[in-house]
Write a protein that holds these residues in place. Structure first.
Motif, mmCIF file in Angstrom:
data_model
loop_
_atom_site.group_PDB
_atom_site.id
_atom_site.type_symbol
_atom_site.label_atom_id
_atom_site.label_comp_id
_atom_site.label_asym_id
_atom_site.label_seq_id
_atom_site.Cartn_x
_atom_site.Cartn_y
_atom_site.Cartn_z
ATOM 1 N N GLY A 584 73.605 8.980 27.560
ATOM 2 C CA GLY A 584 72.273 7.927 28.351
ATOM 3 C C GLY A 584 72.791 8.098 29.793
ATOM 4 N N ASN A 655 64.500 -5.309 35.325
ATOM 5 C CA ASN A 655 64.949 -5.320 33.983
ATOM 6 C C ASN A 655 64.823 -6.889 33.515
ATOM 7 N N PHE A 657 65.428 -8.552 30.430
ATOM 8 C CA PHE A 657 66.192 -8.414 29.069
ATOM 9 C C PHE A 657 65.605 -9.389 28.032
ATOM 10 N N ARG A 660 62.838 -7.987 26.293
ATOM 11 C CA ARG A 660 63.020 -6.782 25.394
ATOM 12 C C ARG A 660 64.307 -6.926 24.436
ATOM 13 N N PRO A 697 77.531 -1.468 22.224
ATOM 14 C CA PRO A 697 76.760 -0.540 22.419
ATOM 15 C C PRO A 697 77.067 0.672 21.587
ATOM 16 N N HIS A 770 73.774 9.349 21.235
ATOM 17 C CA HIS A 770 72.301 9.664 20.839
ATOM 18 C C HIS A 770 71.997 9.810 19.633
ATOM 19 N N GLY A 773 72.316 6.660 17.574
ATOM 20 C CA GLY A 773 71.046 5.732 17.923
ATOM 21 C C GLY A 773 69.923 6.366 16.961
ATOM 22 N N PRO A 783 68.435 0.276 18.706
ATOM 23 C CA PRO A 783 69.705 -0.096 19.003
ATOM 24 C C PRO A 783 69.834 -1.209 20.327
ATOM 25 N N GLN A 784 68.686 -0.796 21.378
ATOM 26 C CA GLN A 784 68.797 -1.388 22.391
ATOM 27 C C GLN A 784 68.229 -3.034 22.410
ATOM 28 N N ARG A 787 70.842 -4.907 20.272
ATOM 29 C CA ARG A 787 71.992 -5.522 21.268
ATOM 30 C C ARG A 787 71.502 -6.589 22.007
ATOM 31 N N HIS A 788 70.333 -6.597 22.624
ATOM 32 C CA HIS A 788 69.966 -7.527 23.494
ATOM 33 C C HIS A 788 69.772 -8.763 22.942
#
Length: 836
Positions: A584, A655, A657, A660, A697, A770, A773, A783-784, A787-788
């Motif tokens: 990342g 951002n 969050f 997202r 993460p 990566h 993911g 994943p993102q 996680r959020h």
């Protein structure tokens, strides 16, 4: 006929003959009779016949009587030269002398002189009665030397006149030269003369009706300019070739003669050419002859009872143990194992396979190389020729890879496990499934590695010894697969063989095949042959050098190079000890520098430079593309501060969050699926639950080790932050499974035992974040976003300080997510209170 019903003289002729010889002469106890038999008799049927005769008449070895086959004389002569004392050579049945008995008369063996005298006495000359036989006349009657069949004439001159009289346009002298070239003997010339007198059209198309030399004579005349002469073709297939065989009264080629010998095989029942005969004399095809135990002998390398493929000084070897000599292939020019290595045109195995006959497969209809044929002779490709059959071990329908001693077919998996496939290695004596030439995979790996790491015609460099030792660590068949089945990895090893100096990271960086080099690099690092380095950072540095080189202006290239060295690369190089650059972080730098390079290219296309461009131009470029173009903000601020451009800026990428994330219901549906779906891999289930339940993460999940686990038997805790967090069931069992089999798919075991829970395919390394993911996305866990959602849910229930201590986040991160989970209500109330 089953092997158990055969006599010993058929199954063990060498042992039978040795026993009889030693009982006849005690001096033969000191002689290796088997070695003598192997030297004198090259064909096994000769040994079987000799064993049968000696079993019935053992006195032929000591009596000297001229009876039995000539093999007795050859055996006695060889044993007497080796030291036998009581064995007696058979004497001629006519003259009684010890001579080679090449003839046969009145049931006894005689020498060649007596055989010639008998022949002369039984064929007196029809003119004078002399016994000096010189030949036979046209009627087949014997003629002596004083009255030869050709009389006072020269057959070559008469034949040349006969040919010159035909409208071939060739002189008698030239025709005579051609005749004497193909057959310099008078009897042969006379036979050609009689054949042309009987059938004048032999040279114009009917050559198949004459003697074999007609084809050579026709070609010799054509080479000397004869007109109208025709080289005879096979009357059955019409091919122009040497007609050396005879079929139905006509001369024919070899394939057509073999077709006339097709019979019904006594074993398989198919109509095929005769390949041999069984012990009972019944004909069998070539395939059944190879499978018949009657024709099998112990291989001198692996010891298995098989059909011998080639002969050696020790007896012979089977097809699996035959070592093909290495030579320079005349077709492709590569130094490889080649057929015909002792000739001027060696041919390697791949080139030989490419030149096999191609035809339309009778089963699938595809144009492929012929691998087999049907019972009627129609071609079959490799897939259709080896049809899947029921495996005798597992019952599945697979292609046959081996057979049990009882003849039951086995698939590849069952054959590898069957005891019949396990034999002792001829080099290290370990009992396992041999790889090649009677050697196990480990012994074959060492030999093949030295060969591929050595330059052509030379020895392996001492600098490659660490590489050689490092590649002895992975499983042997894995390394052999690299060498023989993956050309890219073999090319890397061959390139290292011709390099100079030790193998370093810089040497490996020069190769273009990045995945191949990276796997080899990881194996060398794991074995201690190379020092460890940050591969993501090294890969990023190589990418930056190529991207910066795209900038047209030399001054702007220098500015961009300075920026990358002093800003993004400096931050990555100053990471805390033990912390590596993640995918990342490297991708963030790539996105930024890629957009900077595009901006400079856009300015150059508009005849503008970085030093003269305005904010309006920057805004125009930003508005004409995706929002990621705003990542040039840091570069513009840096150039503005250092005077490389006017004061320029770009907007900050915000951002949000809260927008997202995935829904709470979707998150818990994913949790339930990972808990109950046992079809998913253990690593994917554990990683997904750590992300959905503890908001970890993927970069942190990938670097978890066994040192993070505290297992008390009834409970399991994981050190994600300063305070271990208790792991609920069934995630605790999944983590225990990962700890027990943490070697994963990595082939090489590094010097220090790996402790990663999530192993990479690269030896001694954790899985790339990566890659992890992508695997989570493949099973439906983004994943993102997941996680959020997890952080949002946790922050709504726990204080920020607890989140920081349990989950390993910074205090400010916990505060930010706490505010996000509360929405905008608290901030709005605080703002109103300040206004009052």
């Amino acid at each position: 006929m089953p092997e158990g019903e055969l006599p010993r003289s058929a199954t063990e002729p060498e042992i039978v003959i040795s026993e009889i010889v030693r009982s006849a002469d005690s001096a033969c106890e000191r002689i290796d009779v088997t070695a003598v038999l192997r030297t004198v008799f090259r064909q096994r049927p000769q040994l079987r016949t000799l064993a049968d005769v000696l079993q019935a008449r053992p006195d032929l070895l000591t009596s000297g009587r001229p009876e039995g086959p000539r093999a007795i004389e050859r055996l006695v002569r060889a044993l007497r030269e080796a030291g036998a004392e009581r064995l007696v050579l058979p004497r001629c049945g006519d003259c009684g002398r010890e001579r080679p008995l090449t003839g046969l008369g009145d049931g006894a063996r005689i020498c060649s002189a007596c055989s010639n005298r008998r022949l002369a006495r039984t064929n007196p000359c029809v003119i004078c009665g002399s016994t000096t036989l010189a030949g036979r006349d046209r009627a087949g009657r014997p003629r002596c030397r004083a009255h030869p069949p050709w009389g006072s004439t020269d057959p070559a001159e008469e034949l040349a006149k006969l040919i010159a009289a035909r409208p071939f346009g060739i002189s008698p002298t030239t025709a005579q030269q051609a005749i004497r070239q193909i057959d310099p003997t008078r009897p042969g010339q006379l036979r050609l003369l009689w054949a042309l007198e009987d059938t004048p059209d032999l040279l114009t198309g009917r050559g198949a009706e004459g003697p074999p030399k007609i084809s050579a004579l026709a070609q010799a005349l054509i080479d000397r300019g004869a007109q109208g002469v025709v080289v005879p073709s096979c009357p059955f297939c019409q091919r122009s070739t040497d007609l050396k065989e005879r079929r139905d009264g006509l001369r024919c080629c070899g394939p057509c003669w073999r077709d006339s010998k097709i019979v019904t095989c006594a074993a398989c029942g198919r109509s095929r050419p005769i390949g041999g005969r069984r012990f009972d004399g019944q004909p069998v095809c070539g395939t059944c002859r190879q499978h018949d135990p009657f024709n099998h002998r112990p291989c001198s390398v692996c010891g298995a009872l098989r059909l011998r493929n080639s002969r050696t000084d020790d007896g012979g070897v089977c097809a699996a143990c035959r070592e093909i000599p290495t030579a320079l292939c005349a077709t492709c020019g590569e130094l490889r194992p080649c057929y015909f290595a002792a000739t001027n045109a060696p041919k390697c195995l791949p080139c030989s396979a490419k030149e096999r006959e191609e035809a339309v497969c009778a089963n699938c209809g595809k144009h492929r190389r012929v691998n087999n044929r049907t019972a009627t002779g129609k071609p079959l490709c490799g897939n259709c020729g080896n049809k899947p059959k029921p495996c005798g071990g597992c019952g599945g329908i697979f292609r046959t890879s081996g057979r049990t001693p009882e003849g039951e077919p086995l698939c590849q998996t069952c054959w590898a496990r069957h005891p019949a496939a396990h034999r002792p290695c001829t080099q290290c004596a370990c009992v396992e499934r041999l790889y090649r030439h009677g050697r196990c995979a480990a012994c074959a790996r060492a030999a093949d590695l030295r060969e591929v790491l050595s330059p052509p015609g030379g020895l392996m460099r001492p600098e490659l010894e660490p590489v050689f030792q490092a590649l002895l660590t992975p499983p042997p068949r894995t390394v052999l697969h690299w060498i023989h089945k993956i050309p890219a990895r073999r090319a890397v090893l061959k390139a290292l063989a011709v390099e100079n100096g030790p193998v370093t990271h810089e040497v490996l960086d020069r190769f273009a095949a990045a995945p191949t080099v990276e796997y080899l690099r990881a194996a060398l690092v794991a074995a201690g042959a190379l020092p460890a380095r940050d591969e993501q950072l090294a890969r990023l540095e190589r990418w930056l050098a190529k991207t910066i080189a795209r900038v047209t202006s030399a001054e702007e290239r220098r500015i961009l190079r300075n920026y990358t060295n002093w800003q993004p690369l400096r931050r990555l190089r100053r990471l805390p000890a033990g912390q590596l650059v993640t995918h990342g972080r490297a991708e963030t730098v790539r996105v930024e520098i890629r957009n900077v390079a595009r901006l400079l290219e856009w300015l150059h296309d508009g005849s503008t430079t970085l030093a003269t461009c305005s904010q309006d131009q920057i805004d125009a470029w930003l508005s004409g593309g995706p929002i990621t173009r705003a990542t040039v903000r840091a570069f513009l601020h840096w150039t503005s501060r250092r005077g490389h451009s006017r004061p320029l800026t770009a907007p900050v990428i915000g951002n949000y969050f809260a927008a997202r994330i995935i829904g709470k219901d979707q998150r818990w549906d994913l949790v339930r699926r990972l808990v109950h779906d046992e079809q998913l891999q253990v690593a994917d289930r554990a990683a997904g639950l750590l992300l959905l339940l503890f908001a970890q993460p993927v970069g942190r999940i990938s670097r978890l080790t066994t040192e993070h686990i505290v297992d008390r038997g009834d409970t399991l805790t994981l050190k994600l932050g300063r305070v271990p967090v208790e792991i609920p069931a069934p995630l605790d069992d999944l983590i225990r499974q990962l700890a027990e089999r943490r070697n994963g798919r990595a082939a090489t075991v590094p010097l220090r035992e790996p402790k990663w829970l999530f192993h990479s395919t690269y030896p001694g390394q954790p899985i790339d974040p990566h890659t992890l993911g992508r695997r989570l996305k493949a099973i439906g866990v983004p994943p993102q976003l997941a996680r959020h959602a997890s952080l949002m849910d946790i922050a709504s229930e726990l204080p920020a300080v607890v989140i920081s201590r349990l989950l390993g986040f910074h205090q400010s991160t916990g505060d930010n997510w706490t505010r996000e989970s509360q929405g905008f209500g608290a901030d709005y109330a605080t703002e109103l209170s300040r206004r009052r």
